[in-house]
Design a protein around this motif. Sequence first.
Motif, short mmCIF file in Angstrom:
data_model
loop_
_atom_site.label_atom_id
_atom_site.label_comp_id
_atom_site.label_asym_id
_atom_site.label_seq_id
_atom_site.Cartn_x
_atom_site.Cartn_y
_atom_site.Cartn_z
N ASP A 271 -3.22 5.41 14.32
CA ASP A 271 -2.06 6.22 13.96
C ASP A 271 -2.08 6.49 12.46
O ASP A 271 -1.44 5.78 11.69
N ARG A 272 -2.84 7.51 12.07
CA ARG A 272 -2.89 7.84 10.63
C ARG A 272 -2.94 9.36 10.47
O ARG A 272 -3.30 10.08 11.42
N PRO A 273 -2.56 9.84 9.28
CA PRO A 273 -2.50 11.29 9.09
C PRO A 273 -3.84 11.96 9.42
O PRO A 273 -4.90 11.40 9.12
N GLY A 274 -3.78 13.10 10.07
CA GLY A 274 -5.00 13.87 10.33
C GLY A 274 -5.56 13.70 11.73
O GLY A 274 -6.39 14.47 12.18
N ILE A 275 -5.09 12.65 12.45
CA ILE A 275 -5.67 12.41 13.78
C ILE A 275 -5.25 13.51 14.77
O ILE A 275 -6.10 14.07 15.48
N ALA A 276 -3.96 13.83 14.80
CA ALA A 276 -3.50 14.88 15.73
C ALA A 276 -4.21 16.19 15.42
O ALA A 276 -4.60 16.92 16.33
N ALA A 277 -4.42 16.45 14.13
CA ALA A 277 -5.11 17.69 13.75
C ALA A 277 -6.53 17.69 14.31
O ALA A 277 -7.03 18.71 14.79
#
Length: 404
Positions: A271-277
């Motif tokens: 769960d860290r920034p950029g994963i969904a992207a």
Amino acid sequence: MGLVVQKYGGSSVADPQKIKGVAQRVIETAKDGHGVVVVVSAMGKTTDGLIRLAHEITATPNERELDMLLATGEQVSIALLAMAIETMGHKARSFTGEQAGIRTDAAHTRARIVGIDGDKVRRALDDGHIAIVAGFQGVTEGDDITTLGRGGSDLTAVALAAALRADVCEIHTDVDGVYTADPNIVPEARKLARISYDEMLEMASLGAKVLQARSVEYAKKYGVPVHVRSTFKTEPGTLVTREEPHMEAVIVTGIAHDRGQAKVSILRVPDRPGIAAQVFGAVADHGIVVDMIVQNISRDGYTDISFTLQRTDRDKSVAVLSEVARRVGAQGVTHDDRIAKVSIVGVGMRSHSGVAARMFKALSSEGINIQMISTSEIAVSCVIEDKYTELAVRALHDTFNLAA
Ligand code: ADP
Ligand code: ASP
Ligand code: MG
């Protein structure tokens, strides 16, 4: 003299007897003094059969060749209908999508119409012919045959009606019009005399296959009046039209359901920034359209992401995501086909609160668990277990008092 575009769906031309019946109906319209352009689908379940055939050759058919194959279905219907009309003493001429001047982009199996050159069809009409056009197909600038997505004959009809400035586009089908829910599931569903473009678009996008969603979008854009009616009866059906003031008085206009989706989950993703992207970037790069998305609450720095998509894209999506999962250190990818989406639709929802809560309550009273929720200005949708679809649609129809 007016101009009418009439479209007849697959079940309306399923056998020679039905084709003769359609020929009669078309001739009656012509005798009323109208110019008639007829758009037909492939006979019965021909398109499904052709898709199966392709998959007996390969699991991943080349899309150009698949379009070449699928377009044959409609070509059978136009020729047979033209013969039937001629036999009954009226002049008729059939046209493939290319001959009718339907030009598309090169996105095979889901091509978009980029222009229509209606000259040949116009000339046939001027010569006193009934023009019969193959639905669902077009041609690229490079002369490759394309198809317009499932249910695409509706789009052919609407687009021709716009290009030829027809007075009306009549969609003839196996039901009498647009109902408050699929009449094959809810016997007490009520036929709507009118429905706004926006509501119809939402109903169609959410699974009511009585009209192809893209055809409704096109009709709205060009202001084409669409009349959905029965092939076999003469009484009026449903007019799809601009919104009228009284329409907002009704909170929920209809219930839609979609059993053609699947849910795909990527498990224990960091769960860290950029994963969904990264996840959705990869999916989008492969032309896969994602519908609803849910990300679970994070635990120990990991989360699960689930989304829904058309079931036909499920294998491609699982393959793409498995690769992403390896790259970002996720646990793995799972999928579930046993889901359905049920939705309530109505322009009146814009000005009323508490509608979603009533929907959730109705589902919970039937013991139906909600897996995902999404809302728009005029719709609320829930993903549920597939086996509860009928129960859910009937319960919602009841809760919002949609019966006659
Ligand atoms: P066609 O072959 O004529 O294009 P379709 O099968 O694509 O016909 O669409 C007609 C079907 O749409 C009906 O038989 C019905 O089961 C389904 N349907 C789903 N929702 C609705 C609705 N709200 N009103 C009418 N029909 C609906
Ligand atoms: N024959 C095509 C299909 O089954 C197009 C249509 O029926 O509208 O999707
Ligand atoms: Mg259809």
